[in-house]
Design an enzyme around this catalytic site. Structure first.
Site, mmCIF file in Angstrom:
data_model
loop_
_atom_site.group_PDB
_atom_site.id
_atom_site.type_symbol
_atom_site.label_atom_id
_atom_site.label_comp_id
_atom_site.label_asym_id
_atom_site.label_seq_id
_atom_site.Cartn_x
_atom_site.Cartn_y
_atom_site.Cartn_z
ATOM 1 N N ASP A 114 4.698 -3.448 -24.551
ATOM 2 C CA ASP A 114 5.645 -2.547 -23.892
ATOM 3 C C ASP A 114 7.052 -3.010 -24.264
ATOM 4 O O ASP A 114 7.249 -4.159 -24.651
ATOM 5 C CB ASP A 114 5.463 -2.574 -22.369
ATOM 6 N N GLU A 129 -3.362 -3.157 -25.369
ATOM 7 C CA GLU A 129 -3.061 -2.078 -24.431
ATOM 8 C C GLU A 129 -1.627 -1.654 -24.714
ATOM 9 O O GLU A 129 -0.701 -2.459 -24.595
ATOM 10 C CB GLU A 129 -3.194 -2.481 -22.971
ATOM 11 N N ASP A 142 3.223 8.298 -21.156
ATOM 12 C CA ASP A 142 4.080 9.481 -21.021
ATOM 13 C C ASP A 142 3.523 10.568 -21.931
ATOM 14 O O ASP A 142 3.370 10.340 -23.137
ATOM 15 C CB ASP A 142 5.506 9.120 -21.428
#
Length: 225
Positions: free
Chosen positions: A73, A48, A122
């Site tokens: 991330d 992910e 985003d």
């Protein structure tokens, strides 16, 4: 940086289910060996990307016990939240990697990844920021360096411009769309399936009456498989 963030960044270094790009200054990353050295099994690996707090990573892992999941991330304080939750829920098939997504090929080997999820990234709406979009040709090329030839990419988004942009990239690259849903909550919603997972931001989007869109496509063209 706030005190809480500093504490979380520090604690990440002690969490067994968190790997950070800074861990590999003096040692090789586990590229090509995640199954053996990180998870200790041969289950397929799903990423992910821009996972935030790892809500999708964790909920996918709970649904699919025979798969491994890595949330990626760069924001360490967000990863900390996901990692702590994974520990609380005793999820052994979850890891988090703190790194820049355009450095994925430094941390994963060729054909090591079976599937990729991109949830509410985003959209980088400015034309000058198009290369930053996680479904841009630049990023698809990076994914191909680490994913199997038959890997699927899932995009779930509230951004219609990003959704349309992604479709244009798919057409330009002659990729195959496996499924497309223009409105997840009125067209093809599956109760209890992966699309039923809701992140904090998705709930906010729904409160604002935004349309949630989804597309799943092959990372490579059929001709190249």
């Amino acid at each position: 940086m706030g005190k809480n963030k500093l504490q979380r960044y520090s604690e990440n270094k002690t969490l067994e289910n968190v790997l950070e790009h800074t861990d590999f200054k003096n040692q090789e990353p586990p590229a090509g060996t995640w199954s053996e050295t990180v998870f200790g099994n041969q289950f397929p690996i799903t990423l992910e990307l821009a996972c935030g707090k790892g809500e999708y990573t964790i909920n996918l892992a709970k649904r699919f016990k025979n798969r491994n999941f890595v949330g990626v991330d760069i924001k360490g304080d967000r990863i900390w939240k996901g990692a702590k939750r994974a520990f609380r829920e005793h999820l052994t098939n979850v890891r988090f990697l703190r790194c820049y997504i355009d450095h994925l090929d430094q941390f994963f080997g060729k054909s090591e990844i079976h599937e990729i999820w991109i949830t509410f990234p985003d959209p980088f709406l400015k034309k000058s920021d198009a290369k930053k979009r996680l479904t841009s040709p630049k990023f698809l090329d990076i994914y191909r360096r680490v994913a199997r030839p038959d890997a699927l990419v899932h995009l779930k988004t509230d951004s219609e411009p990003l959704f349309r942009y992604t479709q244009s990239v798919i057409r330009e690259q002659r990729l195959t769309v496996d499924e497309k849903i223009e409105d997840v909550y009125t067209d093809g919603f599956r109760d209890g399936g992966p699309l039923a997972i809701q992140t904090y931001y998705e709930k906010k989007h729904l409160e604002d009456q935004r349309t949630i869109r989804y597309i799943r496509f092959l990372l490579n063209s059929v001709e190249s498989l």
